[in-house]
Structures are given as C-alpha cells and as structure tokens.
Design a protein around this motif. Structure first.
Motif, PDB file in Angstrom:
ATOM      1  N   TYR A 199      39.530  44.792  36.740  1.00 10.07           N
ATOM      2  CA  TYR A 199      40.663  44.871  37.669  1.00 10.07           C
ATOM      3  C   TYR A 199      40.271  44.170  38.958  1.00 10.07           C
ATOM      4  O   TYR A 199      39.233  44.481  39.544  1.00 10.07           O
ATOM      5  CB  TYR A 199      41.002  46.327  37.999  1.00 10.07           C
ATOM      6  N   GLU A 200      41.107  43.242  39.416  1.00 10.38           N
ATOM      7  CA  GLU A 200      40.877  42.560  40.694  1.00 10.38           C
ATOM      8  C   GLU A 200      42.155  42.642  41.522  1.00 10.38           C
ATOM      9  O   GLU A 200      43.234  42.289  41.049  1.00 10.38           O
ATOM     10  CB  GLU A 200      40.476  41.102  40.463  1.00 10.38           C
ATOM     11  N   GLY A 236      47.036  37.761  51.785  1.00  5.49           N
ATOM     12  CA  GLY A 236      46.312  36.538  52.144  1.00  5.49           C
ATOM     13  C   GLY A 236      45.462  36.000  51.000  1.00  5.49           C
ATOM     14  O   GLY A 236      44.662  35.094  51.196  1.00  5.49           O
ATOM     15  N   LEU A 237      45.619  36.581  49.808  1.00  4.57           N
ATOM     16  CA  LEU A 237      44.862  36.218  48.593  1.00  4.57           C
ATOM     17  C   LEU A 237      43.363  36.497  48.727  1.00  4.57           C
ATOM     18  O   LEU A 237      42.541  35.871  48.060  1.00  4.57           O
ATOM     19  CB  LEU A 237      45.119  34.760  48.185  1.00  4.57           C
ATOM     20  N   THR A 255      48.551  41.600  44.652  1.00  6.66           N
ATOM     21  CA  THR A 255      48.433  41.211  43.249  1.00  6.66           C
ATOM     22  C   THR A 255      47.294  41.979  42.595  1.00  6.66           C
ATOM     23  O   THR A 255      46.211  42.089  43.161  1.00  6.66           O
ATOM     24  CB  THR A 255      48.147  39.694  43.126  1.00  6.66           C
ATOM     25  N   CYS A 256      47.565  42.480  41.408  1.00  6.30           N
ATOM     26  CA  CYS A 256      46.522  43.083  40.578  1.00  6.30           C
ATOM     27  C   CYS A 256      46.375  42.196  39.344  1.00  6.30           C
ATOM     28  O   CYS A 256      47.348  41.944  38.631  1.00  6.30           O
ATOM     29  CB  CYS A 256      46.913  44.497  40.159  1.00  6.30           C
ATOM     30  N   GLU A 257      45.161  41.693  39.123  1.00  6.71           N
ATOM     31  CA  GLU A 257      44.858  40.893  37.931  1.00  6.71           C
ATOM     32  C   GLU A 257      43.972  41.728  37.026  1.00  6.71           C
ATOM     33  O   GLU A 257      42.965  42.285  37.468  1.00  6.71           O
ATOM     34  CB  GLU A 257      44.148  39.594  38.300  1.00  6.71           C
ATOM     35  N   VAL A 258      44.346  41.809  35.747  1.00 11.22           N
ATOM     36  CA  VAL A 258      43.592  42.584  34.763  1.00 11.22           C
ATOM     37  C   VAL A 258      43.182  41.634  33.644  1.00 11.22           C
ATOM     38  O   VAL A 258      44.025  40.991  33.024  1.00 11.22           O
ATOM     39  CB  VAL A 258      44.425  43.754  34.197  1.00 11.22           C
ATOM     40  N   THR A 288      52.556  41.909  40.652  1.00 10.10           N
ATOM     41  CA  THR A 288      52.602  41.971  42.115  1.00 10.10           C
ATOM     42  C   THR A 288      53.539  43.083  42.584  1.00 10.10           C
ATOM     43  O   THR A 288      54.424  43.520  41.852  1.00 10.10           O
ATOM     44  CB  THR A 288      53.094  40.636  42.728  1.00 10.10           C
ATOM     45  N   VAL A 289      53.316  43.491  43.835  1.00  9.46           N
ATOM     46  CA  VAL A 289      54.198  44.439  44.498  1.00  9.46           C
ATOM     47  C   VAL A 289      54.230  44.074  45.981  1.00  9.46           C
ATOM     48  O   VAL A 289      53.230  43.617  46.543  1.00  9.46           O
ATOM     49  CB  VAL A 289      53.739  45.903  44.285  1.00  9.46           C
TER      50      VAL A 289
END
Length: 168
Positions: free
Chosen positions: A104-105, A110-111, A138-141, A156-157
């Motif tokens: 999970y990232e 601001g990225l 953003t959550c990247e899985v 994203t939220v």
C-alpha cells in the motif's frame, strides 16, 4: 514422447511424468515454478525406432499475481479529522498458487509519498486522520507473490480542507 520434470521442491529429482503420443504437457498438472522440463523424442518410421533425442531443458518461470480491485473511504473525508481507509475489495490471484500480499502506498495532493505499508497480507491500510491534508489523495495497491510484484490499482479521494461545520 517421454516428458520429464526435474522437481525443484524435491531435491531436483528427475521423473517421467507423461509418455506416449502427446506433443505437449499441461503445466497446471505436472510442474510448478522453478521446475525444469524437457522431452525425449524417439522417432519411429513405422518399422524401427530411431535414436532418442532430448530437447533443451527449460526452467518454469514465476507467474506474477493479478491486479487487485481497491476502494477508498470515507467518501467525503475532512482534513486532519477523518482517517483514510484503502481496502482490497477484489483480491489478486496467482496461478502458481503462491500466497498474495499487498504493498500500500499513499500519496497526498502534492504526489508526495506519505505512507508505505507492506508487503502485507492485510486487506486494508489506514492513514491517520491527523496526517491528512486537503486535496486529492491516492492509494496505490500492488500485489506481490513473494517473488515478483504484479499488477497495481489506484484509487483517489478528495480530502475537504474546510473541516466539519458546527452550528452554534
């Protein structure tokens, strides 16, 4: 055709797993990742057998896990208040039958990478509400089978920087 599998999980023992007229070997039945496979072919002209010939040996590679489906909540979080929860809603699979874990990232508006968790078998990860700021998060899985990373999904939220309102 005499199909051989050199079993990596059994001390690299060489076994004939199939013989006869079959020109292919079904991997899901006969071999796994890291095994070695080769075939010995004996030609026959209708009368006599010829000299057997061995193919090159191939090593079975790892298959990467599929891409998980993910969701994020709550739908309208407030900066500095609401925790953000990223959940795997459709788990990844692995055709090698390896157990799948997840990386999970979390990235802020601001990225910037704010939090990284895993690889873990957990099906969700949370960023504390006190660590959130306004804007699109953003959550990247990304799936992981212990050997290779597979597909990744992101969601994203929009974190509201106005905060909750109270009436006096």
């Amino acid at each position: 055709y005499e199909w051989h599998v050199v079993d990596a999980s059994n001390g690299y023992s060489d076994s004939v797993v199939q013989s006869g007229n079959a020109t292919s070997l079904l991997g899901s039945v006969y071999f796994d990742r890291d095994d070695q496979v080769y075939v010995v072919v004996t030609p026959f002209d209708g009368t006599d057998d010829g000299s057997p010939l061995s193919s090159n040996t191939v090593t079975v590679d790892n298959s990467v896990p599929s891409t998980p489906g993910v969701s994020i909540g709550p739908a309208t979080p407030y900066e500095g208040v609401d925790p953000l929860i990223c959940s795997v809603i459709s788990p990844a699979s692995d055709i090698d039958n390896d157990s799948v874990q997840y990386l999970y990232e979390w990235f802020d508006a601001g990225l910037n990478l704010v939090q990284s968790t895993g690889p873990t078998s957990a099906l969700s990860d949370t960023v504390s509400g006190s660590n959130t700021t306004g804007g699109i998060w953003t959550c990247e899985v990304t799936s992981f089978d212990g050997t290779d990373y597979g597909g990744g999904s992101s969601v994203t939220v929009d974190v509201d920087n106005g905060g909750p309102c109270s009436l006096a």
